[in-house]
Design a protein around this motif. Structure first.
Motif, PDB file in Angstrom:
ATOM      1  N   ALA A  73      78.139  49.578  14.365  1.00  0.00           N
ATOM      2  CA  ALA A  73      77.149  48.790  15.107  1.00  0.00           C
ATOM      3  C   ALA A  73      77.739  48.192  16.383  1.00  0.00           C
ATOM      4  O   ALA A  73      77.021  47.531  17.138  1.00  0.00           O
ATOM      5  N   GLY A  74      79.028  48.405  16.611  1.00  0.00           N
ATOM      6  CA  GLY A  74      79.667  47.872  17.810  1.00  0.00           C
ATOM      7  C   GLY A  74      79.939  46.391  17.735  1.00  0.00           C
ATOM      8  O   GLY A  74      80.036  45.719  18.767  1.00  0.00           O
ATOM      9  N   HIS A 120      84.974  55.668  12.916  1.00  0.00           N
ATOM     10  CA  HIS A 120      83.660  55.011  12.880  1.00  0.00           C
ATOM     11  C   HIS A 120      83.269  54.520  14.271  1.00  0.00           C
ATOM     12  O   HIS A 120      82.089  54.586  14.650  1.00  0.00           O
ATOM     13  N   ALA A 121      84.241  54.019  15.034  1.00  0.00           N
ATOM     14  CA  ALA A 121      83.946  53.490  16.364  1.00  0.00           C
ATOM     15  C   ALA A 121      83.681  54.595  17.368  1.00  0.00           C
ATOM     16  O   ALA A 121      82.704  54.548  18.126  1.00  0.00           O
ATOM     17  N   LEU A 162      73.316  43.269  25.018  1.00  0.00           N
ATOM     18  CA  LEU A 162      74.022  41.998  24.903  1.00  0.00           C
ATOM     19  C   LEU A 162      74.792  41.936  23.590  1.00  0.00           C
ATOM     20  O   LEU A 162      75.941  41.474  23.555  1.00  0.00           O
ATOM     21  N   ALA A 163      74.183  42.416  22.520  1.00  0.00           N
ATOM     22  CA  ALA A 163      74.868  42.393  21.217  1.00  0.00           C
ATOM     23  C   ALA A 163      76.133  43.242  21.259  1.00  0.00           C
ATOM     24  O   ALA A 163      77.162  42.868  20.681  1.00  0.00           O
ATOM     25  N   GLU A 164      76.062  44.395  21.913  1.00  0.00           N
ATOM     26  CA  GLU A 164      77.249  45.254  22.005  1.00  0.00           C
ATOM     27  C   GLU A 164      78.325  44.619  22.884  1.00  0.00           C
ATOM     28  O   GLU A 164      79.527  44.775  22.628  1.00  0.00           O
ATOM     29  N   LYS A 165      77.895  43.901  23.909  1.00  0.00           N
ATOM     30  CA  LYS A 165      78.869  43.185  24.731  1.00  0.00           C
ATOM     31  C   LYS A 165      79.576  42.108  23.909  1.00  0.00           C
ATOM     32  O   LYS A 165      80.812  41.980  23.956  1.00  0.00           O
ATOM     33  N   SER A 208      79.583  55.226  16.443  1.00  0.00           N
ATOM     34  CA  SER A 208      78.847  54.179  17.140  1.00  0.00           C
ATOM     35  C   SER A 208      78.055  54.762  18.307  1.00  0.00           C
ATOM     36  O   SER A 208      78.319  55.880  18.760  1.00  0.00           O
ATOM     37  N   ARG A 209      77.120  54.003  18.821  1.00  0.00           N
ATOM     38  CA  ARG A 209      76.230  54.501  19.871  1.00  0.00           C
ATOM     39  C   ARG A 209      76.992  54.842  21.151  1.00  0.00           C
ATOM     40  O   ARG A 209      76.725  55.863  21.796  1.00  0.00           O
TER      41      ARG A 209
END
Length: 731
Positions: free
Chosen positions: A59-60, A92-93, A35-38, A97-98
């Protein structure tokens, strides 16, 4: 954009498989997102810093960045876009990121990037969709070199309010002109395939009603009903959507008390639902945060809830979504499906732009400086934007003009000629009027900046012909640049009066970002050219037109009112119970101290020749509600010079279920005529062109009489009637 070189294989990130359909790739990616990434994909920042923001990117928590000098960047310069910074942030993105979701970078590339074309209102004066498309294509090709993947144009707000500074960014007062040119700009920016490395995403703005800001005061409130919105203001947005525009920007204003950033009916139900728009709705600068200032949300948390429910997908700089969406979903106040819809749209945009395949912007050795080819496009556009509104035989300037004075603040100020919303154009790359006329006329021309009016008068006395460069500096138009008086800037008319008193030929060239009160100027000058803010080829275009190497064929895309007190004056006028007819305006007008009708109506413009219009004829006096008829009119060049005539087609619906405009532009044709040449111009008139939203807001085509009118402008029209019948009646 360069290809990815250090991303995990598609087995680990299957959404990177470019052979899969976009929607399947989105499904695969969203399945893996928290949800945080969304929520992070709904957050746009300004001027991202690859070092300071590295942690947030990894961290997205950032989806996009725009590069701008500030919230009203149209007249504020910045340091430009640094590709190195864009790629550093992107790394970085993509690599840090994950999930490796690329960032999307936007910038206001409104009417050119390095090769600056005329302001949009000047583009509209060309009435030429091909010119608009070429401008978009050149701008995209130059902007991508700087890493820009998204621009915030075209602006399709319809307005009859010249006090509002943003009319400079508009494409005219009629929905057909604005919509058709907007569609061309969208095609120019996006091409057939927006993932093409030389294309970028366009954005239709500001949805909707922004052109109705009360009193012409930027950001003010709007009082309008949905019928008027559908019959006028929504139409060019629909044209842009039908042309495939990838994004739409919400407007700052409210509509009858509901801020557009919180307007669920118009954004989610009409734009996304009724029209089927599947792109991104982006907020304007802090637009979600401003819901609090508009008094319908107590804080940014409430504002975020209102905006996501309304259908705003991407939050521009307010931070409301990043701070509050996750908590709103977890508390059950906002449905996760709304967030998922927004995220899906943002990801769809990134996939459509090819960012997952080519996230990096650097193009070693590439240049976006103006070239002979890009300058040719800008010159064509600038010439086409020149509108000749008076000529008592002075133009074009020939040998009889003798010694010429070219005077005014624009003579050698390249930056002033670029117009509003130019962030990357350079004044030193502008061909100025002074440079162009010196080259053409040599010792015959005296070029002066007019700083000292007494010196100007001495120069005008010594000259045989004076050409005065008048009008507004570019900073007087654009965002947050409203005025209470649409007259020429202080002091200019006083100078014109003094020069005109010499009784020698006087040409006035007007640079402007809005319709102006030119009433006295039209009386004083022998010739008047309205040239807007023309861009990098300003001087070349002016010299070509003044000297007759090019014909002026621009037409006014907005009505020029007789005075500030006559606002609003436009083709939006609907019939009243006591209509004023132009032929009796001098006796029965509504003002006791002035006439009503403008001297410079919509569509008006002269050429260096004369054109006669024959009476229009129809292939059939009837057509069904789903049928068509062909209108034919013969136009003849009766003068001695070639021209390009803008043959205009209007219609009037005498009896409808709601009051409709007295006349409404529905089509036009650009017709090239040699001296003495006559051409038959045909229009395929579809009954659906007369459609409108009725009292129940549904679109309808009425049976009955429709008056079709052709002519050179809205004030000089010849009618012919057609009867619309039901398909059953004709079978």
């Amino acid at each position: 954009m360069t290809d990815v070189t250090a991303t995990p294989p598609t087995q680990q990130r299957p959404w990177l498989d470019a052979t899969l359909p976009v929607e399947e790739r989105i499904d695969l990616l969203m399945t893996e997102m928290t949800l945080a990434e969304k929520v992070g994909q709904t957050h746009q920042v300004a001027n991202i810093d690859p070092e300071a923001d590295a942690g947030e990117i990894a961290a997205g928590r950032i989806s996009s960045s725009l590069y701008a000098s500030g919230p009203t960047g149209g007249n504020e310069r910045d340091e430009g876009v640094l590709v190195g910074n864009i790629d550093a942030a992107q790394r970085h993105a993509v690599e840090g990121s994950r999930l490796g979701i690329p960032l999307l970078f936007g910038r206001d590339v409104i009417h050119g990037h390095r090769t600056v074309a005329p302001i949009p209102l000047g583009i509209a004066a060309s009435f030429d969709p091909d010119v608009a498309e070429e401008i978009g294509e050149v701008a995209a090709r130059e902007a991508v070199v700087d890493g820009v993947a998204w621009t915030f144009t075209p602006m399709v707000d319809i307005s009859e309010e010249p006090r509002w500074g943003r009319v400079a960014e508009s494409l005219g007062e009629t929905p057909v002109l604005s919509g058709r040119l907007a569609a061309s700009l969208v095609r120019g920016f996006q091409g057939d395939d927006p993932s093409d490395p030389d294309r970028l995403a366009a954005c239709a703005k500001h949805f909707v009603g922004y052109g109705l800001a009360a009193g012409g005061r930027d950001y003010d409130t709007v009082s309008v009903g949905e019928n008027t919105l559908r019959n006028l203001h929504l139409r060019p947005f629909r044209s842009a959507v039908d042309a495939g525009v990838l994004t739409v920007m919400a407007a700052f204003n409210d509509v009858d008390g509901i801020p557009m950033h919180a307007h669920e009916h118009l954004v989610r139900e009409v734009l996304k639902g009724e029209w089927g728009f599947d792109g991104v709705v982006v907020a304007d600068w802090n637009g979600i945060g401003q819901i609090v200032f508009q008094g319908v949300a107590a804080d940014k948390r409430e504002a975020a809830a209102l905006a996501i429910r309304a259908g705003v997908d991407l939050d521009m700089v307010s931070g409301a979504y990043l701070e509050h969406l996750e908590g709103l979903v977890e508390s059950g106040e906002v449905d996760l499906a709304l967030v998922d819809d927004a995220v899906r749209r943002v990801l769809r945009l990134k996939f459509r732009l090819g960012l997952f395949e080519r996230p990096y912007a650097a193009r070693p050795g590439a240049s976006n400086a103006p070239t002979s080819g890009s300058r040719a496009v800008a010159l064509r556009a600038a010439r086409a934007a020149h509108v000749l509104v008076k000529n008592d035989g002075v133009l074009p300037l020939g040998d009889a003009a003798g010694r010429v004075l070219l005077s005014g603040p624009f003579v050698d100020d390249g930056d002033a000629l670029l117009g509003t919303w130019v962030l990357d154009g350079r004044g030193e790359e502008v061909v100025t009027p002074g440079a162009a006329l010196r080259e053409r006329l040599g010792d015959r021309v005296t070029v002066a900046d007019g700083r000292f009016p007494d010196v100007t008068l001495m120069q005008a006395r010594a000259a045989d012909t004076s050409v005065l460069l008048l009008g507004e500096h570019r900073s007087r138009s654009g965002e947050a640049q409203s005025v209470v008086d649409i007259g020429l800037p202080p002091g200019q008319l006083e100078l014109v009066r003094a020069v005109a008193a010499f009784g020698k030929p006087l040409v006035a060239v007007v640079y402007t970002g809005r319709p102006l009160d030119l009433t006295e100027l039209l009386d004083l000058a022998d010739a008047v050219l309205v040239v807007w803010h023309p861009g990098v080829e300003a001087g070349t275009a002016l010299a070509d037109v003044l000297l007759g190497d090019a014909e002026p064929h621009g037409r006014l895309p907005m009505t020029f009112p007789l005075s500030t007190g006559h606002i609003p004056t436009s083709t939006h006028q609907r019939p009243t119970g006591r209509l004023i007819r132009a032929e009796v305006d001098h006796e029965e007008g509504r003002y006791i101290d002035a006439l009503t009708y403008p001297r410079l109506p919509f569509g008006f413009g002269l050429s260096y020749t004369t054109v006669d219009y024959g009476a229009p004829g129809l292939s059939s006096p009837t057509m069904t509600t789903d049928g068509s008829t062909t209108l034919t009119v013969t136009v003849t060049n009766t003068g001695g010079r070639p021209c390009r005539e803008v043959v205009q087609l209007y219609f009037r619906d005498p009896v409808a279920q709601v009051t409709r405009p007295l006349v409404e532009l529905t089509d036009w044709a650009l017709v090239d005529l040699e001296p003495g040449q006559a051409r038959e111009v045909t229009f395929d008139v579809q009954a659906e062109q007369t459609a409108y939203a009725g009292p129940d807001l549904t679109t309808r085509v009425d049976e009955g009489e429709i008056v079709l009118l052709t002519g050179p402008d809205v004030a000089r029209l010849q009618p012919v009637s057609v009867t619309i019948t039901s398909p059953k009646a004709s079978s």
